[in-house]
Design a protein around this motif. Structure first.
Motif, PDB file in Angstrom:
ATOM      1  N   ALA A 189       0.819  -1.219   0.000  1.00 43.33           N
ATOM      2  CA  ALA A 189       0.000   0.000   0.000  1.00 43.33           C
ATOM      3  C   ALA A 189       0.850   1.264   0.000  1.00 43.33           C
ATOM      4  CB  ALA A 189      -0.963   0.011   1.183  1.00 43.33           C
ATOM      5  N   ARG A 190       2.080   1.186  -0.536  1.00 43.60           N
ATOM      6  CA  ARG A 190       2.887   2.390  -0.706  1.00 43.60           C
ATOM      7  C   ARG A 190       2.639   3.030  -2.062  1.00 43.60           C
ATOM      8  NH1 ARG A 190       7.711   1.219  -1.384  1.00 43.60           N
ATOM      9  NH2 ARG A 190       7.773  -1.054  -1.186  1.00 43.60           N
ATOM     10  N   ALA A 191       1.888   2.333  -2.922  1.00 41.30           N
ATOM     11  CA  ALA A 191       1.541   2.847  -4.243  1.00 41.30           C
ATOM     12  C   ALA A 191       0.154   2.311  -4.576  1.00 41.30           C
ATOM     13  CB  ALA A 191       2.571   2.416  -5.283  1.00 41.30           C
ATOM     14  N   GLY A 192      -0.432   2.875  -5.630  1.00 41.90           N
ATOM     15  CA  GLY A 192      -1.750   2.416  -6.036  1.00 41.90           C
ATOM     16  C   GLY A 192      -2.661   3.584  -6.352  1.00 41.90           C
ATOM     17  N   HIS A 193      -3.902   3.264  -6.654  1.00 40.49           N
ATOM     18  CA  HIS A 193      -4.906   4.258  -7.056  1.00 40.49           C
ATOM     19  C   HIS A 193      -6.213   3.904  -6.365  1.00 40.49           C
ATOM     20  CE1 HIS A 193      -7.640   5.961 -10.456  1.00 40.49           C
ATOM     21  NE2 HIS A 193      -7.489   6.829  -9.473  1.00 40.49           N
ATOM     22  N   PRO A 250      -4.640  -3.260  -1.679  1.00 41.09           N
ATOM     23  CA  PRO A 250      -4.005  -2.868  -0.411  1.00 41.09           C
ATOM     24  C   PRO A 250      -4.075  -1.370  -0.137  1.00 41.09           C
ATOM     25  CG  PRO A 250      -2.669  -4.522  -1.509  1.00 41.09           C
ATOM     26  CD  PRO A 250      -3.771  -4.143  -2.483  1.00 41.09           C
ATOM     27  N   ALA A 251      -3.930  -0.541  -1.172  1.00 41.05           N
ATOM     28  CA  ALA A 251      -4.001   0.911  -0.965  1.00 41.05           C
ATOM     29  C   ALA A 251      -5.399   1.320  -0.516  1.00 41.05           C
ATOM     30  CB  ALA A 251      -3.608   1.642  -2.248  1.00 41.05           C
ATOM     31  N   ALA A 252      -6.434   0.742  -1.140  1.00 39.53           N
ATOM     32  CA  ALA A 252      -7.804   1.070  -0.751  1.00 39.53           C
ATOM     33  C   ALA A 252      -8.105   0.553   0.655  1.00 39.53           C
ATOM     34  CB  ALA A 252      -8.789   0.475  -1.757  1.00 39.53           C
ATOM     35  N   GLU A 253      -7.581  -0.618   0.994  1.00 38.48           N
ATOM     36  CA  GLU A 253      -7.751  -1.140   2.354  1.00 38.48           C
ATOM     37  C   GLU A 253      -7.118  -0.184   3.364  1.00 38.48           C
ATOM     38  OE1 GLU A 253      -9.410  -3.475   3.627  1.00 38.48           O
ATOM     39  OE2 GLU A 253      -9.600  -5.210   2.297  1.00 38.48           O
TER      40      GLU A 253
END
Length: 292
Positions: free
Chosen positions: A89-93, A274-277
């Motif tokens: 979750a260090r990157a994502g949209h 993971p980013a949305a979580e």
């Protein structure tokens, strides 16, 4: 036999260090293991890559392949970093859909801290009424929805907070002088501006007020603008009225227990990145204290 990334790594290390021993030390392997991997690579290429067994000088082909190997290894490292960043979750949209009051009063401080902690995550937030938030979730255009929402099959729903409804009118309006709170009967004959949240209010005494309205608006900014212009009064949750609107007043409703409930709705287990979580967890942990 396919070329493996370890073959490129061994070849590049030998070319850099000019010897099997130097490459083995750099890679944390034995010279014999590096020699075997290099031999497999040369067998696959079908031509020698070094001019002698001492590995101190590359052949012309070896020099060309060294440049390509360096690019491949750099690309591989970037790919691994990107995969790990997404998984951690260090990157994502993340796509977020929420009602305007939540967007204005809750999300600024949540997103400020979240983006500071995870600068590699991109957030796309749109504000909309509750019906539009529901559509965004169902149509897969939002990962997280924050609004007054019903139970949706296949989605998880968590109550974040509730706030009381009240009458919003211009400062100086006759209703603003009402003592002890405003009742539904005080709205009889008043120009009333209906809005999307009115459907959530089921008090029988409110229904005649709603039925008499000839103006329905769904955008909070438009509703407040019409109230400021003197077009009528409306009923909204406390959080819908920003604190800096000094020309409008919020009048608590007397004799009703009806409250607006704001839920966080997300896809079922395994449906979030993971980013949305991580953003959902930040929203859960946020201070939901409302202005008094």
């Amino acid at each position: 036999m396919a070329i493996k990334i370890e073959m490129l790594r061994c070849f590049h290390a030998v070319a850099d260090h000019g010897s099997l021993t130097g490459a083995a030390d750099a890679l944390g392997r034995t010279p014999s293991a590096v020699s075997m991997m290099l031999r497999q690579f040369e067998d696959h290429v079908g031509a020698p890559l070094f001019e002698s067994t001492r590995k101190s000088r590359l052949t012309p082909l070896g020099a060309l392949i060294r440049d390509e190997a360096a690019r491949a290894l750099m690309h591989h490292a970037r790919t691994i970093d990107a995969i790990e960043a997404l998984a951690q979750a260090r990157a994502g949209h993340v796509r977020l859909s929420c009602t305007p009051s939540v967007a204005q009063m809750i999300m600024p401080r949540v997103l400020r801290d979240f983006i500071k902690a995870r600068p590699g995550v991109r957030i796309d937030m749109r504000d909309a009424d509750s019906d539009a938030v529901r559509r965004h979730l169902i149509e897969g255009r939002a990962d997280i929805g924050l609004a007054t929402l019903p139970i949706l099959p296949g989605f998880r729903r968590e109550l974040l907070f509730s706030d009381a409804y009240g009458v919003i009118c211009p400062a100086g309006h006759p209703l603003s002088r009402t003592q002890g709170g405003v009742g539904w009967h005080d709205l009889d004959g008043a120009a009333f501006i209906a809005n999307g949240l009115c459907a959530q209010i089921t008090d029988p005494d409110f229904q005649p007020v709603l039925a008499a309205s000839n103006l329905m608006l769904r955008n909070t900014a438009s509703i407040l603008g019409m109230v400021r212009a003197g077009a009528g009064v409306t009923v909204l949750p406390r959080m819908a009225l920003p604190l800096d609107f000094t020309d409008l007043v919020f009048l608590p409703l007397a004799g009703t227990q009806t409250r607006r409930e704001v839920w966080m709705v997300t896809p079922g287990p395994g449906g979030l990145s993971p980013a949305a979580e991580a953003l959902a967890a930040a929203i859960r942990a946020a201070d939901m204290n409302l202005p008094v």
